[in-house]
Scaffold this motif. Structure first.
Motif, PDB file in Angstrom:
ATOM      1  N   MET A 189       0.896  -1.378  -0.027  1.00  0.00           N
ATOM      2  CA  MET A 189       0.099   0.102   0.035  1.00  0.00           C
ATOM      3  C   MET A 189       0.833   1.271   0.025  1.00  0.00           C
ATOM      4  SD  MET A 189      -3.060   1.138  -0.617  1.00  0.00           S
ATOM      5  CE  MET A 189      -3.723  -0.366  -0.380  1.00  0.00           C
ATOM      6  N   VAL A 190       2.029   1.068   0.777  1.00  0.00           N
ATOM      7  CA  VAL A 190       3.042   2.387   0.722  1.00  0.00           C
ATOM      8  C   VAL A 190       3.546   2.471  -0.830  1.00  0.00           C
ATOM      9  CG1 VAL A 190       5.215   3.150   1.381  1.00  0.00           C
ATOM     10  CG2 VAL A 190       3.516   2.203   3.103  1.00  0.00           C
ATOM     11  N   ILE A 191       3.732   1.401  -1.576  1.00  0.00           N
ATOM     12  CA  ILE A 191       4.252   1.557  -2.829  1.00  0.00           C
ATOM     13  C   ILE A 191       2.961   2.249  -3.772  1.00  0.00           C
ATOM     14  CG2 ILE A 191       4.747   0.329  -4.759  1.00  0.00           C
ATOM     15  CD1 ILE A 191       6.471  -1.493  -2.940  1.00  0.00           C
ATOM     16  N   PHE A 192       1.810   1.794  -3.508  1.00  0.00           N
ATOM     17  CA  PHE A 192       0.698   2.067  -4.360  1.00  0.00           C
ATOM     18  C   PHE A 192       0.475   3.656  -3.993  1.00  0.00           C
ATOM     19  CE2 PHE A 192      -3.971   2.851  -4.378  1.00  0.00           C
ATOM     20  CZ  PHE A 192      -3.942   2.709  -5.935  1.00  0.00           C
ATOM     21  N   ILE A 193       0.301   4.154  -2.792  1.00  0.00           N
ATOM     22  CA  ILE A 193       0.205   5.422  -2.481  1.00  0.00           C
ATOM     23  C   ILE A 193       1.256   6.448  -2.915  1.00  0.00           C
ATOM     24  CG2 ILE A 193      -0.305   7.019  -0.394  1.00  0.00           C
ATOM     25  CD1 ILE A 193      -1.737   4.894   0.871  1.00  0.00           C
ATOM     26  N   THR A 249       2.879   5.894  -5.596  1.00  0.00           N
ATOM     27  CA  THR A 249       2.805   5.931  -6.878  1.00  0.00           C
ATOM     28  C   THR A 249       1.830   7.178  -7.314  1.00  0.00           C
ATOM     29  OG1 THR A 249       3.730   3.888  -7.269  1.00  0.00           O
ATOM     30  CG2 THR A 249       2.538   4.734  -9.009  1.00  0.00           C
ATOM     31  N   VAL A 250       0.639   6.861  -6.620  1.00  0.00           N
ATOM     32  CA  VAL A 250      -0.336   8.007  -6.851  1.00  0.00           C
ATOM     33  C   VAL A 250       0.066   9.322  -6.420  1.00  0.00           C
ATOM     34  CG1 VAL A 250      -2.895   8.489  -6.033  1.00  0.00           C
ATOM     35  CG2 VAL A 250      -2.104   6.058  -6.753  1.00  0.00           C
ATOM     36  N   PHE A 251       0.611   9.435  -5.250  1.00  0.00           N
ATOM     37  CA  PHE A 251       1.171  10.908  -4.786  1.00  0.00           C
ATOM     38  C   PHE A 251       1.994  11.416  -5.822  1.00  0.00           C
ATOM     39  CE2 PHE A 251       3.815  13.488  -2.272  1.00  0.00           C
ATOM     40  CZ  PHE A 251       2.929  14.344  -1.857  1.00  0.00           C
ATOM     41  N   VAL A 252       3.141  10.546  -6.430  1.00  0.00           N
ATOM     42  CA  VAL A 252       3.986  11.103  -7.571  1.00  0.00           C
ATOM     43  C   VAL A 252       2.977  11.817  -8.565  1.00  0.00           C
ATOM     44  CG1 VAL A 252       5.676  10.565  -9.326  1.00  0.00           C
ATOM     45  CG2 VAL A 252       5.871   9.809  -7.018  1.00  0.00           C
ATOM     46  N   ALA A 253       2.307  10.886  -9.241  1.00  0.00           N
ATOM     47  CA  ALA A 253       1.322  11.432 -10.372  1.00  0.00           C
ATOM     48  C   ALA A 253       0.367  12.782  -9.940  1.00  0.00           C
ATOM     49  CB  ALA A 253       0.185  10.429 -10.655  1.00  0.00           C
ATOM     50  N   TYR A 254      -0.105  12.651  -8.376  1.00  0.00           N
ATOM     51  CA  TYR A 254      -0.831  13.742  -7.999  1.00  0.00           C
ATOM     52  C   TYR A 254       0.246  15.232  -8.063  1.00  0.00           C
ATOM     53  CZ  TYR A 254      -2.868  17.088  -4.622  1.00  0.00           C
ATOM     54  OH  TYR A 254      -3.416  18.210  -3.910  1.00  0.00           O
ATOM     55  N   THR A 255       1.371  15.220  -7.421  1.00  0.00           N
ATOM     56  CA  THR A 255       2.153  16.111  -7.609  1.00  0.00           C
ATOM     57  C   THR A 255       2.858  16.541  -9.067  1.00  0.00           C
ATOM     58  OG1 THR A 255       4.220  14.698  -7.235  1.00  0.00           O
ATOM     59  CG2 THR A 255       3.293  15.695  -5.351  1.00  0.00           C
ATOM     60  N   TYR A 256       2.811  15.681  -9.821  1.00  0.00           N
ATOM     61  CA  TYR A 256       3.144  15.949 -11.190  1.00  0.00           C
ATOM     62  C   TYR A 256       1.757  16.908 -11.687  1.00  0.00           C
ATOM     63  CZ  TYR A 256       3.751  15.594 -16.435  1.00  0.00           C
ATOM     64  OH  TYR A 256       3.876  16.007 -17.655  1.00  0.00           O
ATOM     65  N   VAL A 257       0.662  16.333 -11.497  1.00  0.00           N
ATOM     66  CA  VAL A 257      -0.453  17.202 -11.958  1.00  0.00           C
ATOM     67  C   VAL A 257      -0.496  18.294 -11.421  1.00  0.00           C
ATOM     68  CG1 VAL A 257      -2.991  17.012 -12.454  1.00  0.00           C
ATOM     69  CG2 VAL A 257      -1.876  15.108 -12.800  1.00  0.00           C
ATOM     70  N   TRP A 258      -0.346  18.584 -10.207  1.00  0.00           N
ATOM     71  CA  TRP A 258      -0.401  19.820  -9.539  1.00  0.00           C
ATOM     72  C   TRP A 258       0.562  20.737  -9.917  1.00  0.00           C
ATOM     73  CZ3 TRP A 258       1.051  20.337  -3.554  1.00  0.00           C
ATOM     74  CH2 TRP A 258       0.693  21.500  -3.000  1.00  0.00           C
ATOM     75  N   ARG A 259       1.971  20.423 -10.052  1.00  0.00           N
ATOM     76  CA  ARG A 259       3.010  21.144 -10.784  1.00  0.00           C
ATOM     77  C   ARG A 259       2.697  21.758 -12.142  1.00  0.00           C
ATOM     78  NH1 ARG A 259       7.802  22.047  -7.274  1.00  0.00           N
ATOM     79  NH2 ARG A 259       7.304  21.131  -5.512  1.00  0.00           N
ATOM     80  N   ARG A 260       2.164  20.910 -13.056  1.00  0.00           N
ATOM     81  CA  ARG A 260       1.855  21.233 -14.338  1.00  0.00           C
ATOM     82  C   ARG A 260       0.606  22.189 -14.304  1.00  0.00           C
ATOM     83  NH1 ARG A 260       5.051  20.146 -18.692  1.00  0.00           N
ATOM     84  NH2 ARG A 260       3.021  20.169 -19.615  1.00  0.00           N
TER      85      ARG A 260
END
Length: 119
Positions: free
Chosen positions: A96-100, A102-113
């Motif tokens: 679950m830590v790996i899953f979260i 991964t999703v957090f990396v995608a979230y920060t990418y979208v947020w920064r863009r």
């Protein structure tokens, strides 16, 4: 099959209640139509005119919808994990830590863009 009878009875009762409510409201309710009631409503603002064949939706609309689906699916995966957390021990926690992450990396990418800014 005996176990499904109460569930089917409850589903039938719910369907009959919903259908009966719609039919009764259309039959018994007041019918005072005017121009304001028949006009489309968009959250208290005047509706914007649309072309005859329908208008184009901006890409931002679809990106927001896809982001909602991604984070909604994340929540769907968190529920079973939370229910069986004791049975999975450290393996479940690590997965679950790996899953979260991964999703957090995608979230920060979208947020920064700027994908979460609705201009």
């Amino acid at each position: 099959m005996d176990l499904y009878i109460p569930v089917l009875a409850l589903a039938a009762l719910a369907f009959l209640f919903a259908a009966g409510s719609v039919v009764m409201s259309s039959q018994v309710g007041p019918k005072r139509y005017n121009r304001a009631k028949l006009d489309s409503y968009e959250c208290g603002i005047e509706p914007t005119p649309q072309p005859v064949g329908g208008g184009r939706f901006p890409v931002k609309y679809y990106i927001t919808a896809m982001l909602f689906i991604v984070f909604d699916i994340e929540i769907i995966f968190l529920y079973p994990w939370a229910v069986h957390f004791d049975a999975m021990k450290f393996f479940g926690l690590a997965e679950m830590v790996i899953f979260i992450v991964t999703v957090f990396v995608a979230y920060t990418y979208v947020w920064r863009r700027g994908g979460l800014d609705w201009d």
